[in-house]
Design a protein around this motif. Structure first.
Motif, mmCIF file in Angstrom:
data_model
loop_
_atom_site.group_PDB
_atom_site.id
_atom_site.type_symbol
_atom_site.label_atom_id
_atom_site.label_comp_id
_atom_site.label_asym_id
_atom_site.label_seq_id
_atom_site.Cartn_x
_atom_site.Cartn_y
_atom_site.Cartn_z
ATOM 1 N N LYS A 3 0.590 -1.170 0.409
ATOM 2 C CA LYS A 3 -0.112 0.002 -0.322
ATOM 3 C C LYS A 3 0.728 1.683 0.239
ATOM 4 O O LYS A 3 0.401 2.141 -0.658
ATOM 5 N N LYS A 4 2.101 1.599 0.919
ATOM 6 C CA LYS A 4 2.846 2.171 0.895
ATOM 7 C C LYS A 4 3.449 2.593 -0.483
ATOM 8 O O LYS A 4 3.872 3.594 -1.013
ATOM 9 N N TRP A 51 5.956 6.111 -1.941
ATOM 10 C CA TRP A 51 6.741 6.310 0.180
ATOM 11 C C TRP A 51 7.647 5.541 -0.793
ATOM 12 O O TRP A 51 8.182 4.347 -1.458
ATOM 13 N N ILE A 79 8.692 3.771 4.944
ATOM 14 C CA ILE A 79 7.851 2.585 4.670
ATOM 15 C C ILE A 79 8.557 1.805 6.463
ATOM 16 O O ILE A 79 8.332 2.095 7.689
ATOM 17 N N TYR A 116 7.856 4.554 9.611
ATOM 18 C CA TYR A 116 6.584 4.148 9.696
ATOM 19 C C TYR A 116 6.171 3.260 10.926
ATOM 20 O O TYR A 116 5.899 3.688 11.299
#
Length: 113
Positions: free
Chosen positions: A84-85, A90, A95, A98
C-alpha cells in the motif's frame, strides 16, 4: 540492462575499448561492465580475448529474471501494508520508519530499507 546497452558494449569491446571507457560511454559502473563481459562471454583459446555475445547474455538475463521467487514477506499484514505504501510512492526508508513508529513492539512488522 537492456539489449541495446548489451549491443553497445559488444561493439565497444570488439573495437578494443577498455572496461572503464565502455562504462563511461554506457553510463554504468566499470564493475557492472566487467561482470557483464565475464558473464556473457566465452574464451575461444587459452590466451584468446573474451568473446561477448549480447543476444545470449540478454536471453540468460531474461531467464534469470523469470525464475520463481518466493515472497520475502511471510506476514500478510506486513506485505499488504508495504504494498500500500509503495503504491503511494513512499520510499523504502519512509516505510521502514513508519513501521517502526506505528508498531514499536512488533518485530514481525519491521522491514529493512
Amino acid at each position: 540492462m537492456s539489449l541495446e546497452e548489451r549491443l553497445q558494449i559488444a561493439d565497444l569491446h570488439l573495437a578494443g575499448t577498455g572496461v572503464r571507457a565502455i562504462a563511461a560511454l554506457v553510463g554504468r559502473s566499470a564493475a557492472t561492465i566487467s561482470r557483464e563481459l565475464a558473464r556473457g562471454g566465452s574464451k575461444t583459446g587459452p590466451q584468446a580475448r573474451t568473446k561477448y555475445a549480447p543476444y545470449a547474455a540478454q536471453r540468460q538475463a531474461e531467464l534469470r529474471g523469470r525464475r520463481p521467487k518466493a515472497s520475502k514477506f511471510d506476514h500478510l499484514e506486513l506485505a499488504l501494508l508495504v504494498q500500500k505504501k509503495l503504491c503511494l510512492k513512499w520510499s523504502p526508508e519512509q516505510i521502514s520508519d513508519y513501521l517502526a513508529a506505528v508498531f514499536p513492539d512488533r518485530q514481525e512488522m519491521r522491514v529493512s530499507p
